[in-house]
Enzyme design. Structure first.
Site, PDB file in Angstrom:
ATOM      1  N   SER A  33      11.722 -15.553  24.005  1.00 49.48           N
ATOM      2  CA  SER A  33      10.665 -15.922  24.922  1.00 49.48           C
ATOM      3  C   SER A  33      10.105 -17.326  24.661  1.00 49.48           C
ATOM      4  O   SER A  33       9.364 -17.872  25.487  1.00 49.48           O
ATOM      5  CB  SER A  33       9.521 -14.907  24.825  1.00 49.48           C
ATOM      6  OG  SER A  33       8.990 -14.846  23.514  1.00 49.48           O
ATOM      7  N   LYS A  37       3.957 -22.801  21.494  1.00 56.83           N
ATOM      8  CA  LYS A  37       4.180 -21.763  22.503  1.00 56.83           C
ATOM      9  C   LYS A  37       2.825 -21.300  23.027  1.00 56.83           C
ATOM     10  O   LYS A  37       1.877 -21.122  22.244  1.00 56.83           O
ATOM     11  CB  LYS A  37       4.954 -20.609  21.871  1.00 56.83           C
ATOM     12  CG  LYS A  37       5.346 -19.483  22.806  1.00 56.83           C
ATOM     13  CD  LYS A  37       6.171 -18.463  22.036  1.00 56.83           C
ATOM     14  CE  LYS A  37       6.646 -17.322  22.904  1.00 56.83           C
ATOM     15  NZ  LYS A  37       7.506 -16.374  22.144  1.00 56.83           N
ATOM     16  N   SER A  86      12.901 -13.886  19.701  1.00 61.73           N
ATOM     17  CA  SER A  86      12.396 -14.889  20.629  1.00 61.73           C
ATOM     18  C   SER A  86      12.339 -16.298  20.065  1.00 61.73           C
ATOM     19  O   SER A  86      12.157 -17.256  20.821  1.00 61.73           O
ATOM     20  CB  SER A  86      11.006 -14.488  21.126  1.00 61.73           C
ATOM     21  OG  SER A  86      11.078 -13.348  21.944  1.00 61.73           O
TER      22      SER A  86
END
Length: 523
Positions: free
Chosen positions: A101, A27, A125
């Site tokens: 996310s 990420k 997330s």
């Protein structure tokens, strides 16, 4: 094209180690040396001088990074649409969100481009995109995985997570990721966290959860299957759900403002929804923060009794699976609803594992999760493996013990296993050559016949117990039962409760019941 990547990198030569050759995505709020870290905001990106601590751990174990993935900007969102690099959608539907996310990380794994991916999980997330893409997502206890080298969203709550297509791959990465980091002020040693009580009691909510219809149908199917993990009991989850509502208010919204609020103004790349949400933290007062802390403490106290009764709490990951159009129409409201069952986990210092439940009637994935107190991570991973039909590895110091009677989950002697730290590994059946007899107690006794028998075998639970506990446990067993080698229906050899041949009275043969619970129910 699903907008999953922000930066791709050339593969490196893998190091020798337990993850040798496995590919991973990061990420893009996690540092990879020599590569920009954007946190979804290209105007404020920086080139990382060194790897994040957890990335160093994984590369040293043989993992190969292939790039940095898209995310809800500054890890603020559960939808996967709040990014100037474009929205992500579920790999199973171009109309439905990927979840955020850690949106790009989930897509990269679910589409088979990498073996596993790192995300972060402050409010859910890591679990929400896992649920929307039929993945396993492990959210460790706070501090077990170092967050040094990770752009903070809410520093006291941020957790680095891992997503993979199987429990085994996620577990392999997790085992490497967990390491104490003295240079991370929030790092904790695994040995300092509470030890799981061990057992097989699974809690489920005692109230309706207001799920979307397709989610509700999949949840009812989940509840019908939950007994495979152990005894199922209904519990009051209202304090947990109320705690979830605190995350975007009081201290924790102010903490987001502290982390990156100075980057929100005069930057056209900032997502307007992120700006609107986080700006609210600028006006919060110290008194409001302490009011939030006090309310959380009250809710934590109201829920702590659950963990004296349960080994895990089973919940859906989300109430539904929104479309991109639904998020565009109501970006804050739809996102807020997605966090109803995830927001409270870090606030209450819990660990969690998300994994696929039964698909919805429209073919989209339905994600479920198990929650437990900090330090119970490995027990939850084991339970997720049981649900997913994957083997639970035994350590070199563990033994597998099959029980078929009063030591089963929910039966009178199950606490003799639990008190010795035993944990349910999986459920199964004996080989078909075993017969079950009623012996004094009354108790069931298993005896293997020489000629074999037709049928599916006898229902058993297989528990994992430390080898140094086995001797003391065996001493509690009265004749004619004893512990000896037992074969399961798949050919696996474990230890189990057997009875001597002289106690196998044909007049007391109860094999036809198929198991002790069924015998009790029919007697």
């Amino acid at each position: 094209m699903n907008n999953e990547w922000i930066t791709r990198v050339d593969p490196i030569e893998p190091a020798d180690g337990p993850l040798r050759g496995l590919t991973m995505a990061l990420k893009d709020n996690i540092d990879l040396a020599g590569v920009p870290t954007t946190a979804g905001d290209p105007r404020n990106s920086r080139t990382a001088e060194r790897n994040a601590f957890v990335v160093d751990q994984l590369i040293a174990a043989g993992a190969v990074p292939l790039g940095k993935t898209n995310l809800d900007q500054y890890a603020t969102g559960l939808v996967g649409t709040r990014s100037p690099y474009g929205a992500c959608h579920s790999v199973f539907s171009e109309q439905h969100v990927s979840g955020g996310s850690s949106s790009g990380s989930a897509v990269a794994v679910a589409s088979g481009q990498v073996d596993f991916a790192l995300g972060t999980d402050t409010a859910g997330s890591g679990r929400v995109p896992a649920a929307f893409n039929r993945l396993v997502g492990i959210k460790p206890s706070r501090g077990l995985v170092s967050a040094r080298g990770v752009v903070p969203a809410c520093r006291s709550l941020d957790c680095v997570t891992v997503m993979a297509r199987t429990v085994a791959t996620a577990r392999a990465a997790y085992d490497v990721m967990v390491a104490y980091d003295p240079d991370d002020a929030w790092s904790r040693r695994e040995a300092d966290l509470p030890r799981p009580r061990g057992g097989g009691v699974i809690g489920v909510p005692d109230v309706g959860l207001d799920l979307d219809p397709l989610h509700e149908a999949a949840w009812q199917e989940t509840l019908a299957e939950a007994h495979r993990l152990g005894e199922v009991v209904k519990v009051d989850v209202r304090p947990l759900l109320e705690a979830a509502e605190l995350l975007y208010s009081g201290p924790w919204l102010a903490e987001r403002w502290l982390a990156f609020g100075d980057k929100l103004d005069d930057d056209p790349a900032v997502d307007p929804t992120v700006r609107t949400i986080v700006r609210g933290g600028a006006a919060l007062t110290a008194s409001a923060a302490f009011a939030g802390f006090d309310r959380l403490a009250t809710l934590a106290r109201a829920s702590e009794h659950l963990w004296t009764q349960l080994d895990a709490l089973l919940l859906p990951v989300t109430p539904g699976h929104p479309t991109l159009a639904e998020v565009a129409a109501d970006p804050i409201g739809v996102n807020s609803r997605l966090g109803r069952f995830t927001n409270m986990v870090n606030l209450l210092d819990l660990c969690a594992v998300a994994f696929p439940g039964p698909d919805r009637a429209d073919g989209l994935p339905f994600g479920i999760q198990l929650l437990a107190p900090a330090g119970h991570d490995r027990a939850l991973i084991d339970l997720a493996a049981v649900w997913c039909g994957e083997p639970v590895p035994a350590s070199n110091t563990d033994v597998l013990l099959a029980v078929a009677g009063a030591h089963l989950s929910g039966q009178p002697l199950n606490d003799q296993l639990v008190r010795r730290g035993a944990r349910l590994a999986f459920t199964g059946r004996t080989a078909s050559s075993y017969r079950m007899f009623l012996v004094d107690g009354p108790r069931p006794g298993l005896t293997r016949t020489l000629t074999g028998a037709d049928g599916p075998g006898i229902e058993v639970e297989v528990w994992r117990m430390a080898a140094d506990e086995l001797g003391g446990f065996a001493g509690t067993i009265d004749p004619p039962l004893a512990i000896g080698p037992l074969e399961l229906s798949d050919g696996q050899q474990v230890l189990g409760f057997l009875c001597t041949a002289d106690a196998a009275d044909p007049a007391r043969d109860i094999t036809s019941a198929g198991g002790w619970r069924a015998y009790l129910a029919g007697s």
